[in-house]
Write an enzyme that holds these catalytic residues in place. Structure first.
Site, PDB file in Angstrom:
ATOM      1  N   ASP A  99       0.839  -1.217  -0.115  1.00 41.77           N
ATOM      2  CA  ASP A  99       0.059   0.146   0.094  1.00 41.77           C
ATOM      3  C   ASP A  99       1.058   1.258  -0.022  1.00 41.77           C
ATOM      4  O   ASP A  99       1.604   1.534   1.081  1.00 41.77           O
ATOM      5  CB  ASP A  99      -0.806   0.016   1.370  1.00 41.77           C
ATOM      6  CG  ASP A  99      -1.809   1.159   1.241  1.00 41.77           C
ATOM      7  OD1 ASP A  99      -1.830   1.952   0.311  1.00 41.77           O
ATOM      8  OD2 ASP A  99      -2.729   1.170   2.240  1.00 41.77           O
TER       9      ASP A  99
ATOM     10  N   ASP B  95       4.101  11.144   2.191  1.00 46.81           N
ATOM     11  CA  ASP B  95       4.187  12.075   3.265  1.00 46.81           C
ATOM     12  C   ASP B  95       5.327  11.589   4.231  1.00 46.81           C
ATOM     13  O   ASP B  95       5.866  12.455   5.002  1.00 46.81           O
ATOM     14  CB  ASP B  95       2.612  11.901   4.058  1.00 46.81           C
ATOM     15  CG  ASP B  95       1.611  12.111   3.180  1.00 46.81           C
ATOM     16  OD1 ASP B  95       1.854  13.337   2.398  1.00 46.81           O
ATOM     17  OD2 ASP B  95       0.649  11.861   3.188  1.00 46.81           O
TER      18      ASP B  95
HETATM   19  O1  RIB Z   1      -1.142  11.229   1.125  1.00 45.32           O
HETATM   20  C1  RIB Z   1      -1.969  10.214   1.567  1.00 45.32           C
HETATM   21  C2  RIB Z   1      -3.228  10.915   1.997  1.00 45.32           C
HETATM   22  O2  RIB Z   1      -3.797  11.756   0.966  1.00 45.32           O
HETATM   23  C3  RIB Z   1      -4.291   9.952   2.716  1.00 45.32           C
HETATM   24  O3  RIB Z   1      -4.029   9.824   3.997  1.00 45.32           O
HETATM   25  C4  RIB Z   1      -5.389  10.715   2.376  1.00 45.32           C
HETATM   26  O4  RIB Z   1      -6.080  11.217   3.518  1.00 45.32           O
HETATM   27  C5  RIB Z   1      -5.033  11.865   1.656  1.00 45.32           C
HETATM   28  O5  RIB Z   1      -5.240  13.279   2.143  1.00 45.32           O
END
Ligand code: RIB
Length: 294
Positions: free
Chosen positions: A238, A244
């Site tokens: 996943d 992030d």
């Molecule tokens: O970058 C991943 C995120 O993008 C997910 O957690 C979802 O909430 C969206 O904001």
């Protein structure tokens, strides 16, 4: 200690594991449904904290979703500027296919309720040693960037998700721009990484650019240096939250060492672990974990 003010989204992620992304006119049953904490803002705050940075998250969340705020606190994020509101939180509908790729729809909810006075009062608490991090999942991004820059913070912007409004944001005030290929293409019209780097450096000569290239790696461009960091090869289950995680670890390490090349290495290592696990925030490793597998 230098602090990061992350003005960012907080989402409930509804994740549907599917064989393939649903096609127009098609109905599919999912193999599994799970609910996770997410939002690019929340994920990046947790990644920063897990990487050892001092991060204060600012944003809004539905009062019924206190678990999201508690999760951030448990992971070491200062949530003093997270305001519960009487209304729905932001949420995301996420399909994850058999290759671990995702396709995401977001619903803004509380993330879109940031006022001008919220921005002014929160930014007033920070100073020129501190960093602002912001993504494009909250409203008021131009005001957030302008206020932070006026107070002398180092401004880090991740224009995700990309939309046409980003082109009118005060991007010349951004010190570090972190973009993926799609976002970079929308900003420059170029598709080849070196040309993207050149186009961004020409347009924003004072800005350092990190260009993430998915399973290929990431490039760094600034007026002083250029590096490429290959991605680590792992089995993806996943990929949600990998970008992030990368950003949180990159920034945390950059603040600690002032060395962008080392920061890219930690970021790549953390993102590789993230994609071997399900969910976004839940799949972010800690720095200790990374040290243990060195
Ligand atoms: O970058 C991943 C995120 O993008 C997910 O957690 C979802 O909430 C969206 O904001």
């Amino acid at each position: 200690m230098k602090r990061v003010l992350n003005f960012g989204s907080i989402n409930v992620d509804h994740v549907y594991t599917v064989e393939h992304f649903v096609r127009p006119g098609e109905t599919v049953s999912c193999r599994k449904y799970r609910r996770f904490a997410g939002g690019k803002g929340l994920n990046q705050s947790i990644a920063l904290a897990q990487a050892g940075a001092c991060v204060c998250h600012a944003g809004k969340v539905g009062a019924a979703d206190a678990w999201l705020k508690m999760l951030m606190e448990d992971k070491g994020v200062d949530t003093g500027f997270v305001q519960p509101i009487d209304g729905p939180s932001g949420h995301a509908i996420i399909q994850v296919n058999a290759e671990g790729e995702n396709s995401i729809i977001i619903v803004g909810g509380a993330n879109q309720l940031i006022s001008e006075s919220d921005v002014q009062s929160i930014v007033a608490d920070f100073g020129s040693d501190d960093y602002l991090l912001v993504q494009n999942e909250v409203n008021a991004v131009p005001q957030i960037i302008q206020s932070a820059k006026a107070k002398g913070l180092t401004v880090v912007f991740n224009p995700a998700p990309m939309n046409a409004q980003v082109l009118n944001y005060p991007l010349e005030l951004v010190d570090i721009l972190i973009v993926n290929e799609i976002e970079a293409q929308a900003l420059t019209g170029e598709s080849e990484p070196d040309r993207i780097g050149e186009a961004l450096s020409r347009r924003f000569p004072q800005t350092a650019v990190v260009l993430t290239l998915g399973d290929k790696g990431a490039s760094y461009f600034s007026s002083q240096a250029r590096f490429f960091q290959p991605a680590e090869k792992v089995h993806a289950v996943d990929t949600t939250g990998a970008g992030d995680t990368f950003i949180g670890f990159f920034l945390a390490e950059l603040i600690k060492t002032s060395d962008s090349e080392i920061a890219l290495q930690w970021a790549a290592r953390a993102a590789a672990i993230c994609i071997t696990r399900h969910g976004a925030a839940d799949s972010i490793p800690s720095r200790k974990e990374l040290e243990a597998i060195q």
